[in-house]
Design a protein around this motif. Structure first.
Motif, mmCIF file in Angstrom:
data_model
loop_
_atom_site.group_PDB
_atom_site.id
_atom_site.type_symbol
_atom_site.label_atom_id
_atom_site.label_comp_id
_atom_site.label_asym_id
_atom_site.label_seq_id
_atom_site.Cartn_x
_atom_site.Cartn_y
_atom_site.Cartn_z
ATOM 1 N N ILE A 101 -12.186 25.308 0.509
ATOM 2 C CA ILE A 101 -12.867 26.226 1.427
ATOM 3 C C ILE A 101 -12.170 27.581 1.415
ATOM 4 C CG2 ILE A 101 -13.286 26.688 3.888
ATOM 5 C CD1 ILE A 101 -13.891 23.618 4.123
ATOM 6 N N GLU A 153 -13.880 31.046 0.347
ATOM 7 C CA GLU A 153 -13.932 32.154 1.306
ATOM 8 C C GLU A 153 -13.325 33.419 0.697
ATOM 9 O OE1 GLU A 153 -11.991 30.442 4.739
ATOM 10 O OE2 GLU A 153 -13.919 30.054 5.703
ATOM 11 N N LEU A 204 -19.871 27.088 -0.224
ATOM 12 C CA LEU A 204 -18.983 27.223 0.926
ATOM 13 C C LEU A 204 -19.609 26.577 2.171
ATOM 14 C CD1 LEU A 204 -16.434 28.333 2.242
ATOM 15 C CD2 LEU A 204 -17.595 30.551 2.442
#
Length: 86
Positions: free
Chosen positions: A13, A17, A47
């Protein structure tokens, strides 16, 4: 599909990001770059899926209405997202 651990999910993640922010900044200056936009959209889709997977397994990544909470309220459960990991 391989099941990722909690730490693996958080790391993935974080990487996505970072890539999304970088592409966002790039697209602010190069709005007609179609490949960058395709990449941004693909990363954003991945995501969102990973965040949904993480939150369904481990609870919210952040509060402020970004994800529903199971009962009891999960945001106060340890460990907090920024307190774990490397």
């Amino acid at each position: 599909m391989v099941d990722m651990t909690r730490e693996e999910l958080k790391r993935k993640i974080q990487k996505l990001e970072f890539a999304a922010v970088e592409l966002n900044l790039y697209l602010d200056n190069h709005p007609n770059e179609q490949k960058a936009l395709v990449d941004y959209n693909n990363i954003s889709k991945d995501l969102c899926a990973l965040k949904k997977e993480y939150e369904s397994k481990y609870g919210p990544l952040c509060n402020f209405g970004n994800a529903p909470s199971a009962y009891p309220w999960q945001w106060v459960n340890e460990p907090w997202p920024w307190e774990t990991g490397e």
